[in-house]
Design an enzyme around this catalytic site. Structure first.
Site, PDB file in Angstrom:
ATOM      1  N   SER A   1      52.818  31.049  54.097  1.00 20.90           N
ATOM      2  CA  SER A   1      53.963  30.146  54.099  1.00 20.90           C
ATOM      3  C   SER A   1      54.583  30.085  55.500  1.00 20.90           C
ATOM      4  CB  SER A   1      55.000  30.584  53.068  1.00 20.90           C
ATOM      5  OG  SER A   1      55.373  31.925  53.289  1.00 20.90           O
TER       6      SER A   1
ATOM      7  N   ASP B   1      45.632  31.789  60.458  1.00 25.05           N
ATOM      8  CA  ASP B   1      46.490  31.004  59.568  1.00 25.05           C
ATOM      9  C   ASP B   1      46.928  29.696  60.233  1.00 25.05           C
ATOM     10  OD1 ASP B   1      46.198  33.357  58.230  1.00 25.05           O
ATOM     11  OD2 ASP B   1      48.231  34.067  58.602  1.00 25.05           O
TER      12      ASP B   1
HETATM   13  C1  GLA Z   1      47.182  37.712  57.987  1.00 21.63           C
HETATM   14  C2  GLA Z   1      47.246  37.325  59.442  1.00 21.63           C
HETATM   15  C3  GLA Z   1      45.934  36.719  59.922  1.00 21.63           C
HETATM   16  C4  GLA Z   1      44.735  37.588  59.541  1.00 21.63           C
HETATM   17  C5  GLA Z   1      44.827  38.008  58.077  1.00 21.63           C
HETATM   18  C6  GLA Z   1      43.761  38.991  57.702  1.00 21.63           C
HETATM   19  O1  GLA Z   1      47.081  36.570  57.200  1.00 21.63           O
HETATM   20  O2  GLA Z   1      48.286  36.398  59.655  1.00 21.63           O
HETATM   21  O3  GLA Z   1      45.982  36.498  61.311  1.00 21.63           O
HETATM   22  O4  GLA Z   1      44.628  38.685  60.390  1.00 21.63           O
HETATM   23  O5  GLA Z   1      46.077  38.567  57.761  1.00 21.63           O
HETATM   24  O6  GLA Z   1      42.507  38.422  57.782  1.00 21.63           O
END
Ligand code: GLA
Length: 391
Positions: free
Chosen positions: A127, A177
Site C-alpha cells: 500500500s 514494489d
Molecule cells: C518488501 C520490500 C521489497 C522486497 C520484499 C521482499 O516488500 O518492500 O523491496 O524486498 O519485501 O521480497
C-alpha cells in the site's frame, strides 16, 4: 462510492474547487523472488487491480496539503521541512516522493492532494508503494516532468519513489514494489532484473488454464520497520564482505557450495542459500510460465516457501498454516509473499477448488485461534497513470 470517487469528493470537501486531475497506482503481489531485489537479483511481481487514487492540484507555493480518507487531517507541511522521519505519519510517502523528485533535480512545488485507497493496508500488498506511485504519477503530470511516457521515465520515477521510502520513510527496502506499481503491464508479470533494472513482461495466463491466484491475507502483523527486514539485509551485506563479492547475485547455484564453505557461521550460510536459490527459482518460474507448466510453477512456490521458512527465517505460524492448508486442499503451490513476518500468502488454486480452499484456510485459522483471514483473487492489473475522466 468507488475509491476514485472518494478521492475526488474528499478533494472538493477539503480544498474547494476542482483538482487538476486524478491519478492512480496499484498495489502488487510478488509471484516469486523474495528478498532478492536488494541483492541485485530477480523478482516476478504482478500489479494488482486494487489501486490508490489521488485527486491533486498544483499550488503556487511550496506547501504540501495532504489528506487521506479515513485519516485525521494534519497541518500542511512545507516541502523544505521534509526530512528523514518528517512527516512521521502516512504522509511521509507522498511528501517523500516530492522531496526525492526535487533531490533528483526535478522542479516541483506545493500540492493539494486527497488520497483514497482500495489496497488493503498491512496485508503486505505494498500500500505504501501505491501511495508513492500515485503521488509520483501526479507530480510528473502536474509539474510537466514527463516521466510516465515510456518505461525509461517510469524506471526513473520508480527509483525516486524507492528513495522516498528508504530515505524519508526510513524503510530499507529494495525497489521491487515501486517497479511493479509503475512499470507492470496488464495481463503480465513483471520479470525485473534488479542488477540493471531491465524488464520483460511475462504473460500471466492462469485464467485460460482454470487456475486462480488466491491471496490469503493472514492479518498477522508485519512491519519492515521492526528491524527484522534490515537485519536480513545486514546479513547479506556481511556475507558479501566475507566472500569478497559486490552482491550475492554474483554467486550462481553451481558455485554456491564453494562459497558457503567459506562463511563463518550457519546463519550467514542459510541467508546466502536462500538468496542464491531464490534467484535461480525466479528464472525457472519464468520458463515454467512461458511453457504454461503450472505444476512446475507450483513446485517452485513450495520450494520458495520452505527456503523462506527455514533458511531466511521470515515466515510465521499464520503464513505456514495458510500455505500448508492450501496445499492440503489441492493447490498446485503456495508460498508467503512480500517482506514476511506476517502479511499475505499466495496459492495457485484450481477454480473448482477455490471455495473449498478458502473454507479450509478459514477453518484452520479459527481452530488455531488466529484472526479470520481475508482473501483476494489476484489479477494482473496495469501500472500507475492518470485516471481517465468518466462521462
Ligand atoms: C518488501 C520490500 C521489497 C522486497 C520484499 C521482499 O516488500 O518492500 O523491496 O524486498 O519485501 O521480497
Amino acid at each position: 462510492m468507488t475509491a476514485c470517487d472518494v478521492a475526488l469528493s474528499q478533494f472538493r470537501a477539503r480544498f474547494g474547487g476542482e483538482p487538476d486531475g486524478i491519478w492512480e497506482a496499484p498495489g502488487r503481489v510478488n509471484l516469486i523472488g523474495e528478498h532478492t531485489d536488494y541483492n541485485a537479483g530477480l523478482v516476478l511481481p504482478i500489479a494488482l487491480p486494487q489501486r490508490t487514487y489521488v485527486a491533486a492540484r498544483r499550488r503556487p507555493d511550496r506547501a504540501l496539503h495532504l489528506v487521506s480518507h479515513g485519516m485525521d487531517d494534519a497541518a500542511p507541511i512545507h516541502l523544505d521541512a521534509v526530512a528523514p522521519g518528517t512527516p512521521s505519519d502516512w504522509r511521509r510517502y507522498p511528501a517523500g516522493v516530492l522531496w526525492a523528485l526535487e533531490d533528483a533535480g526535478h522542479r516541483v512545488g506545493g500540492v493539494d492532494a486527497a488520497f483514497a485507497s482500495e489496497v488493503p493496508v498491512g496485508a503486505g500488498l505494498s500500500s505504501s508503494a501505491a501511495i508513492e506511485g500515485a503521488m509520483g504519477a501526479a507530480a510528473s503530470d502536474l509539474f510537466g516532468l514527463d516521466l510516465l511516457a515510456d518505461d525509461q521515465g517510469r524506471a526513473q520515477l520508480a527509483a525516486i519513489c524507492q528513495r522516498a521510502e528508504n530515505h524519508i520513510a526510513g524503510a530499507p527496502t529494495g525497489g521491487m514494489d515501486q517497479a511493479a506499481s509503475l512499470r507492470a503491464q496488464p495481463g503480465h508479470a513483471l520479470y525485473l532484473d534488479c542488477a540493471d533494472s531491465s524488464v520483460r513482461h511475462v504473460p500471466f495466463r492462469l485464467g485460460e488454464h482454470g487456475l486462480t491466484l488466491l491471496v490469503i491475507d493472514t492479518r498477522a502483523e508485519h512491519s519492515h520497520a521492526t528491524g527484522q527486514y534490515g537485519a536480513r539485509r545486514a546479513d547479506c551485506e556481511r556475507a558479501c564482505a566475507r566472500l569478497g563479492v559486490e552482491t550475492l547475485r554474483e554467486i550462481s547455484v553451481d558455485d554456491m557450495a564453494a562459497h558457503l564453505s567459506r562463511l563463518p557461521d550457519e546463519r550467514l550460510r542459510k541467508r546466502v542459500r536462500h538468496v542464491v536459490t531464490e534467484t535461480h527459482r525466479v528464472r525457472q518460474a519464468v520458463q515454467a510460465m512461458d511453457a504454461d507448466d503450472f505444476a512446475e510453477l507450483g513446485r517452485l512456490f513450495v520450494d520458495s516457501h520452505a527456503s523462506m521458512r527455514d533458511d531466511y527465517e521470515i515466515s510465521c505460524p499464520e503464513l505456514d498454516l495458510a500455505v500448508l492448508t492450501a496445499l492440503e486442499a489441492g493447490a498446485l503451490g503456495a508460498r508467503m509473499t512480500g517482506g514476511g513476518f506476517g502479511g499475505s500468502a499466495i496459492a495457485l488454486v484450481f477454480d473448482q477448488a477455490l471455495d473449498a480452499t478458502r473454507e479450509a484456510v478459514s477453518a484452520a485459522f479459527s481452530r488455531q485461534g488466529h484472526l479470520a483471514p481475508q482473501f483476494i483473487l489476484a489479477q494482473a492489473g496495469g501500472p500507475a497513470g492518470r485516471t481517465p475522466l468518466r462521462p
